[in-house]
Design a protein around this motif. Structure first.
Motif, PDB file in Angstrom:
ATOM      1  N   TYR A 185       0.831  -1.200   0.000  1.00  0.00           N
ATOM      2  CA  TYR A 185       0.000   0.000   0.000  1.00  0.00           C
ATOM      3  C   TYR A 185       0.871   1.257   0.000  1.00  0.00           C
ATOM      4  O   TYR A 185       0.518   2.261  -0.631  1.00  0.00           O
ATOM      5  N   TYR A 210      -4.847   0.913   7.659  1.00  0.00           N
ATOM      6  CA  TYR A 210      -5.321  -0.208   6.845  1.00  0.00           C
ATOM      7  C   TYR A 210      -6.766  -0.505   7.234  1.00  0.00           C
ATOM      8  O   TYR A 210      -7.084  -0.699   8.403  1.00  0.00           O
ATOM      9  N   SER A 222      -5.611   4.291  -6.772  1.00  0.00           N
ATOM     10  CA  SER A 222      -4.976   5.184  -5.807  1.00  0.00           C
ATOM     11  C   SER A 222      -5.282   6.622  -6.194  1.00  0.00           C
ATOM     12  O   SER A 222      -4.939   7.066  -7.283  1.00  0.00           O
ATOM     13  N   ILE A 239      -6.794   4.590  -1.161  1.00  0.00           N
ATOM     14  CA  ILE A 239      -6.688   3.440  -2.057  1.00  0.00           C
ATOM     15  C   ILE A 239      -7.980   2.646  -1.954  1.00  0.00           C
ATOM     16  O   ILE A 239      -8.403   2.261  -0.854  1.00  0.00           O
ATOM     17  N   ALA A 249      -7.336   1.580   2.205  1.00  0.00           N
ATOM     18  CA  ALA A 249      -6.311   2.204   3.041  1.00  0.00           C
ATOM     19  C   ALA A 249      -6.335   3.707   2.839  1.00  0.00           C
ATOM     20  O   ALA A 249      -6.753   4.204   1.786  1.00  0.00           O
TER      21      ALA A 249
END
Length: 268
Positions: A185, A210, A222, A239, A249
């Motif tokens: 990530y 997360y 993203s 994301i 995330a």
């Protein structure tokens, strides 16, 4: 620094693979170092991912807060240190620091990198959190931290979207839990910065929350918003899973303008 049996230490040299263009440290590489050190200490305690899998349990990271204080050169002798403590039987608070080897025993030495993280124990069958005490050696529950970890609380949505890009989940992104490893990530966030800015700036802090797992077959998107202040760039990242629009995330990075250093030149 005074010897502390609860602090795990591991010595190594900064490898070539940890560096990106201009000799800058890769932020996502740090998460590999942290995870490896934590896993080694957990193995000694009998609470590693492999140990917990035998109980149908999994460790998952809920957040990271990372700060790079000082640039590090290739082959610098380093010591990574980590220590853990439970918080109210709910989660593990785990701290990290990366030190120059010659400084790590000195009380006055400053770390090169520091990080804090929160780890939650979940039931593998349903991904629900479980209490620590029934699943941990009693000795590891005796010294809880005095303060909880500082929880990262970003805004729910980006103020604006300046750039976005997509990434497929690749096989090598996956870990033993069969979902995308936490370091990926961070890589996605860094890679989503427009190319010219990645040449001009290098990340110095990174906060990650997360929220859901990216899985095999997923494509993630993203999205990034940016703001500038003097020689700093601040980026806010979300994301999402492209198919369902679920948020996976949220990351916030601070970048410092460094310019590009050309370490190698072609001889004519």
């Amino acid at each position: 620094m005074k010897n502390n049996p609860d602090i795990f230490s591991q010595t190594f040299n900064l490898p070539y693979s940890a560096l990106t263009i201009g000799g800058r440290l890769k932020m996502d590489w740090l998460l590999n170092v942290f995870q490896n050190a934590a896993s080694t200490q957990c193995h000694a305690y009998g609470i590693s991912g492999f140990d917990m899998a035998e109980k149908d349990l999994k460790w998952v990271v809920a957040q990271y807060r990372i700060q790079i204080h000082t640039p590090i050169d290739w082959m610098t002798p380093l010591v990574v240190q980590t220590w853990r403590a439970p918080w109210k039987n709910l989660y593990e608070v785990r701290q990290f620091r990366l030190m120059a080897e010659q400084d790590h025993r000195l009380e006055t030495s400053s770390p090169l990198v520091t990080a804090s993280s929160i780890w939650i124990l979940i039931k593998a069958a349903n991904n629900r959190p479980v209490r620590l005490a029934p699943n941990m050696p009693a000795a590891l529950m005796k010294s809880p931290v005095q303060e909880p970890a500082e929880l990262i609380k970003p805004d729910a949505d980006l103020a604006h979207v300046d750039h976005e890009c997509s990434f497929p989940v690749r096989f090598l992104d996956l870990d033993l839990n069969e979902h995308v490893n936490n370091r990926v990530y961070v890589r996605w966030a860094v890679e989503s910065l427009p190319g010219r800015l990645n040449f001009e700036y290098t990340p110095v802090t990174c906060d990650v929350i997360y929220q859901k797992e990216a899985l095999p077959g997923d494509t993630v998107q993203s999205r990034i918003s940016m703001s500038f202040e003097n020689d700093l760039l601040f980026t806010d990242h979300i994301i999402i899973r492209q198919s369902s629009k679920e948020k996976l995330a949220h990351l916030m990075l601070t970048w410092k303008k460094t310019g590009i250093r050309h370490l190698f030149h072609t001889k004519k």
